[in-house]
Design a protein around this motif. Sequence first.
Motif, PDB file in Angstrom:
ATOM      1  N   GLN A   1      -6.477  -4.648  -1.398  1.00 51.54           N
ATOM      2  CA  GLN A   1      -5.253  -4.756  -0.306  1.00 51.54           C
ATOM      3  C   GLN A   1      -4.331  -5.534  -0.913  1.00 51.54           C
ATOM      4  O   GLN A   1      -3.064  -5.346  -0.811  1.00 51.54           O
ATOM      5  CB  GLN A   1      -5.531  -4.905   1.070  1.00 51.54           C
ATOM      6  CG  GLN A   1      -4.548  -4.870   2.274  1.00 51.54           C
ATOM      7  CD  GLN A   1      -4.157  -3.646   2.204  1.00 51.54           C
ATOM      8  OE1 GLN A   1      -5.000  -2.590   2.228  1.00 51.54           O
ATOM      9  NE2 GLN A   1      -2.935  -3.276   1.820  1.00 51.54           N
TER      10      GLN A   1
ATOM     11  N   ASN B   1      -0.454  -4.516  -1.609  1.00 55.65           N
ATOM     12  CA  ASN B   1       0.558  -5.411  -1.020  1.00 55.65           C
ATOM     13  C   ASN B   1       1.569  -5.868  -2.046  1.00 55.65           C
ATOM     14  O   ASN B   1       2.898  -5.545  -1.818  1.00 55.65           O
ATOM     15  CB  ASN B   1       0.238  -6.418  -0.104  1.00 55.65           C
ATOM     16  CG  ASN B   1      -0.615  -6.177   1.020  1.00 55.65           C
ATOM     17  OD1 ASN B   1      -0.629  -4.961   1.640  1.00 55.65           O
ATOM     18  ND2 ASN B   1      -1.177  -6.965   1.738  1.00 55.65           N
TER      19      ASN B   1
ATOM     20  N   TYR C   1       5.558  -4.434  -2.330  1.00 57.30           N
ATOM     21  CA  TYR C   1       6.708  -5.361  -2.377  1.00 57.30           C
ATOM     22  C   TYR C   1       7.576  -5.180  -3.653  1.00 57.30           C
ATOM     23  O   TYR C   1       8.733  -5.266  -3.596  1.00 57.30           O
ATOM     24  CB  TYR C   1       6.029  -6.847  -2.119  1.00 57.30           C
ATOM     25  CG  TYR C   1       7.213  -7.727  -2.389  1.00 57.30           C
ATOM     26  CD1 TYR C   1       8.161  -7.922  -1.414  1.00 57.30           C
ATOM     27  CD2 TYR C   1       7.297  -8.798  -3.502  1.00 57.30           C
ATOM     28  CE1 TYR C   1       9.107  -9.076  -1.331  1.00 57.30           C
ATOM     29  CE2 TYR C   1       8.180  -9.677  -3.605  1.00 57.30           C
ATOM     30  CZ  TYR C   1       9.184  -9.936  -2.362  1.00 57.30           C
ATOM     31  OH  TYR C   1      10.254 -10.631  -2.420  1.00 57.30           O
TER      32      TYR C   1
END
Length: 482
Positions: free
Chosen positions: A230, A234, A238
């Motif tokens: 995860q 992420n 981003y």
Amino acid sequence: MPFIQGTPLLYFLACFASVGQFLFGYDQGVLSGILVNEHWLATFNHPTETMQGFVVSIFLLGAWLTSYIAPWFMDNWGRRWTIEIGSCVFIVGGILQTVSVTLVQILFGRLIAGFGIGFLSTVVPVYMAELSRAHNRGKVTVAGMSINMFGYASSGFIDYGFTYIDGEWSWRGPLLLQCMFALILALGCFLLPESPRFLVKKGDVSRATKVLAQLYGRDESDKDVQTECQDIVNAVNYEAALGQASWKEMFTTMRRRSTISIMVQALAQLSGINIVTYYAPKMYERVLGAGRMPILMAGFTALAYFLGALVAILLVDRAGRRSLFMTGSCFMVIWLILMAVFNKYDMGLTSSILVIAFTMVYVFTFGASWACVGWLYPAEIFPLRARAKGMSLAVSSNWLCNFAVGIWTPELLVKIEWATYLFYMAFCVVAFFLVYIFFVETKGKSLEEIDEAFGDVNHAHATTDDIDHPVDLKQNDEKSPV
């Protein structure tokens, strides 16, 4: 590889992928013994010192050129296929070197082999860094990079062994062996997993989770596996909002990191290590005379280099990167001064013994500091979207400085002799202060957390607001504390 899981798998992958670094180290060392081989000299009509330097250095020029191309393959085809391309190109160059009968042919073969090493030297450190975790990334990556020194050490003893063959195969044999090592890497590459970060970047989260589970030695549903996956998702999301890093951005928003990346490899090469890696037998001929003994002593010197790399494996995640860089530079200043002194003042056998002894201590020190850590550091400090280009800058700096050192070292040894060591010693002094002023410590940080060390947000913990309103990377990268 279901039969190996967890940390053993991680170390196996690091070491196997680093056969590419073995090829680099082997090719560095193997030619040093060949340059004093009478059969090789006779085959190519006793080339001048300058031409010998060019035979050494054109390989580095080829690697420099492809280090700029490698990022495109890494970002589009993946880390594993870039390794495959590099090994196949190297095989072609190795074969051409082996069958050469003219200087033009061997120069062409070394240029192509250099193309292959340019791919391998760019992708392998990134691949290993991306497979590792924060607590062991230094150890795993340095362990893989130490294979470079093992390749260099192997070449010295292989050169020595082939001196007992009378004829052209005394030099063709060592060159042919490098093709065999590259073939092993090319075939084994099909068993390597792809980098989880690249897989997530391409949208294949399920495969990335599977690879992470194998590296952890746990089930895919394990909490740590899911958490790391995860974090990577992420970070990728981003960075996707920021877009793929351009070459312009590397010298604007990421200027500080790019400058450090270029410096770390330039300073490593300008520390004088290639006096030894390329020309150790020629150096030892000056104090031991012609024959097999200089080649044998070069083999033991290469072994000291490898032993230093083993020490770096133990220290890199304990002492940290900056400490190893600065300590290594301090000690290399001392050893280079002593090498200069005992090359200048002839005390017979005593001088010969001391020159060899301090040369071995010097390469041990370099192996324990700049040799492996210098490849790890630039692979750590860039975010995923810029990592391939950042490593390319470091590698191109390595090869360009390597090329220059390979060209001018033979002339320096002839014209200024013992002062050559003082010339490189000055760069070690410069290296100490540049590391102290500009380098940040990356020990114990995840690849995503390292962004915070440069004043950026932690990409793994970026919020939706961060994605909608990315931070000013230029401001943060330039103002980040040492």
